[in-house]
Structure formats: structure tokens, C-alpha cells
Write an enzyme that holds these catalytic residues in place. Sequence first.
Site, PDB file in Angstrom:
ATOM      1  N   GLU A  39       0.865  -1.191   0.000  1.00  0.00           N
ATOM      2  CA  GLU A  39       0.000   0.000   0.000  1.00  0.00           C
ATOM      3  C   GLU A  39       0.908   1.251   0.000  1.00  0.00           C
ATOM      4  OE1 GLU A  39      -2.123   0.057   3.701  1.00  0.00           O
ATOM      5  OE2 GLU A  39      -3.516   1.631   3.090  1.00  0.00           O
ATOM      6  N   LYS A 110      -9.752   2.036  -1.758  1.00  0.00           N
ATOM      7  CA  LYS A 110      -9.915   1.351  -0.461  1.00  0.00           C
ATOM      8  C   LYS A 110     -11.244   1.725   0.191  1.00  0.00           C
ATOM      9  CE  LYS A 110      -7.207   0.641   3.819  1.00  0.00           C
ATOM     10  NZ  LYS A 110      -5.973   1.044   4.522  1.00  0.00           N
ATOM     11  N   CYS A 143      -5.098  -3.473   2.428  1.00  0.00           N
ATOM     12  CA  CYS A 143      -4.796  -3.548   3.855  1.00  0.00           C
ATOM     13  C   CYS A 143      -6.011  -3.830   4.745  1.00  0.00           C
ATOM     14  CB  CYS A 143      -4.033  -2.299   4.285  1.00  0.00           C
ATOM     15  SG  CYS A 143      -3.051  -2.631   5.774  1.00  0.00           S
ATOM     16  N   VAL A 170       0.037  -2.454  10.586  1.00  0.00           N
ATOM     17  CA  VAL A 170       0.647  -2.075  11.865  1.00  0.00           C
ATOM     18  C   VAL A 170       0.162  -2.969  13.001  1.00  0.00           C
ATOM     19  CG1 VAL A 170       1.149   0.320  11.260  1.00  0.00           C
ATOM     20  CG2 VAL A 170      -1.089  -0.250  12.196  1.00  0.00           C
TER      21      VAL A 170
END
Length: 272
Positions: A39, A110, A143, A170
Amino acid sequence: MLRVGFFQFAPKFGEVATNLSKVVSALRGAKADIIVLPELPFTGYFFQDRSELASLAQDPAKSPTVSSLIALCRDHDFLLVTGFAEKSADKIFNSALVIGGDGILHTYRKLHLFNTEKEYFDPGDTPLDTIESRGVKLGIMVCFDWAFPEVARVLALQGADLLCHPSNLVLTYCQQTMLTRCLENSVFAVTANRFGSDISPRGTLTFTGQSQLAGPEGELVYRAKPTEEELFIAEIDLSKARDKSMTQRNDLLEDRRPEYYTALIENYTTMT
Ligand code: ACM
């Protein structure tokens, strides 16, 4: 057989030209059909605000970055699936582009923005769709879409054989969860993640690497290390993704009971 893979690296925040030349030199000579990049691999991820994002986002139709990627695809006869900060009129989307030697084949915006992305990106405004090329149907997700099983399911119902999943992860849950997304839909998935950190006045975000290829039986074909640059390419057998049976009497798509799933498409409000 189809050759698919990813390039995992640590983009430098705001250094579009540096990140582009890193990708171009890493992929030079690669023999593949489809390579997935993370990404936002050219801009970096952790923007301070919308004006910083606006200064780095580009209209793909006028983007020198995209022109270089088209030339790379043409020279090597592969497709790229890459994250991209997409400017479109007054909107900015966290997008993924499917790029081939003749240009952009598909744009996915997205749908599920993560955390601070909601401050500076516009949420995706186009339907989920698959793209067919080289005898494979690709489904694109970005993501945090991993946390919404509806995305992979809709793409599977649209015929996706392979989920291409540019990521900047993350949290620690996605890689394992994608094995389930693959199993429940009988599809392959390439999750291309970045590693390293973006250091911003707002704080530091560290990304988890461990890009992976997962298969239709929920198997982990390969997972990269958390902090190493790597170009990985492997052959996959698409017939495995096209067989949706789990037993002789069970088919993952045909056995669904959508008439009992109506809550999925009703407006949800939190009960207090
Ligand atoms: C994410 O969606 N980049 C966590």
C-alpha cells in the site's frame, strides 16, 4: 501455472523518486505474471494532514510514477498491483492500481479506511469488481479490508481466483486472518506488506513486514521475514482455487444461505 509474488521493502516517507527507483531496480529482470507491491509504496503512509497528502498524491493518468511502472511492465511482460495515493478532482483515495504494459487496467479505491486515514483520505466510492487477465481473475483489496470478510467473499463470488492485497500493516492479526479468508473462499492471496517506520510529528508507525502467499486450503505457502527486503515469486495452480468443494456434499459458495444473512445489508446502528 501462474507466477505470482510480491516485493517487500521499506519505502522512505515522501521520497517518491527514491521509492520508484528502488522498485524499478528490484523488479528488473523478474520473471513473473503478477507482482504485488505494498500500500502507498511511493509516498509512504503516515501523513500529517490532508494538505501533506495532497502534495504527494497524483492523478494516475498524469503521473510520471505510473508511466515508469507501465514501461517496467512492458519491458518485463508482467502485471503490477500497487498501492497508490490517487488524486481525482477534489478527492484523494487510498487506491490500488492494476498496471500492465499497455496502461492501467483497473483502479480499486480502499473501502475501509484505517484509523487516521479517515482524517485525510476519502473513502472508496466504486463497487468491488474483479479484473481478468492472463487467464486469472484478480480481486483487489487494500490492507484493513482484511478485517471485513465481506470484501473477500464478494470478490470470490465475482470469480476471483487470486486476491491481491497491497498493505501497510501495523497490527499483528492480518497475516493469520488471511489464511482464513483464503480457506473460506478457496482462493489464493498475496499480501504485500512493507516494513520499517514512518516518523511523523504525530508519532512513529512501525510496519510488520511478513508479506505472504496463502493458498485455497488456508495454507501458508510462504511468509517473508518482518524486516527484510525481498522479492518473492512462486507458481500457483489456479485449478485449486476454482474447486470450491470442502467435502463431496459441500460447496463454499453454493451452500450459502443468503436469505438468512439480511442483517448484512441492513443499516446497522449501535444499540446503547
Ligand atoms: C492499514 O489499513 N494500512 C492498516
